[in-house]
Design a protein around this motif. Structure first.
Motif, short mmCIF file in Angstrom:
data_model
loop_
_atom_site.label_atom_id
_atom_site.label_comp_id
_atom_site.label_asym_id
_atom_site.label_seq_id
_atom_site.Cartn_x
_atom_site.Cartn_y
_atom_site.Cartn_z
N LYS A 153 3.12 37.53 86.91
CA LYS A 153 3.34 38.54 85.60
C LYS A 153 2.11 38.02 84.81
N ASP A 154 1.47 39.37 84.23
CA ASP A 154 0.52 39.26 83.18
C ASP A 154 1.06 38.42 82.08
N ASN A 155 1.89 39.11 81.59
CA ASN A 155 2.68 38.14 80.36
C ASN A 155 4.17 37.71 80.66
#
Length: 73
Positions: free
Chosen positions: A53-55
Motif C-alpha cells: 500500500k502507498d498509504n
C-alpha cells in the motif's frame, strides 16, 4: 532477500520493514526479535499488505499494530 524461506532473519526483516513503513512512534518497544518464526505466514501476510500500500489509514495502522501485538511472543 528470499522471503519464501521461513527463517527468524526474515521475520525480523519483515517486522522492521512494517515498523518503518508505519513510522511507529512506539517502534523501539516492539523488538523484531520478539516475533517467532512460528507466526511466519501471518507476519508475511501482514508484511505483503503493508508494503503493497502507498498509504495506510489511521484505522489500518491501528489494526496492523493490534495484529503485531497479537503475534508477538
Amino acid at each position: 532477500m528470499d522471503l519464501n524461506e521461513k527463517s527468524q532473519a526474515n521475520v525480523e526483516y519483515m517486522i522492521e520493514s512494517i515498523k518503518s513503513k508505519l513510522r511507529m512512534a512506539s517502534a523501539a518497544a516492539m523488538q523484531a526479535s520478539a516475533f517467532s518464526v512460528n507466526h511466519y505466514d501471518d507476519i508475511r501476510d501482514l508484511y505483503d499488505m503493508v508494503i503493497g500500500k502507498d498509504n495506510l489509514s489511521i484505522s489500518e495502522v491501528e489494526a496492523v499494530v493490534s495484529e503485531l501485538g497479537r503475534l508477538r511472543g
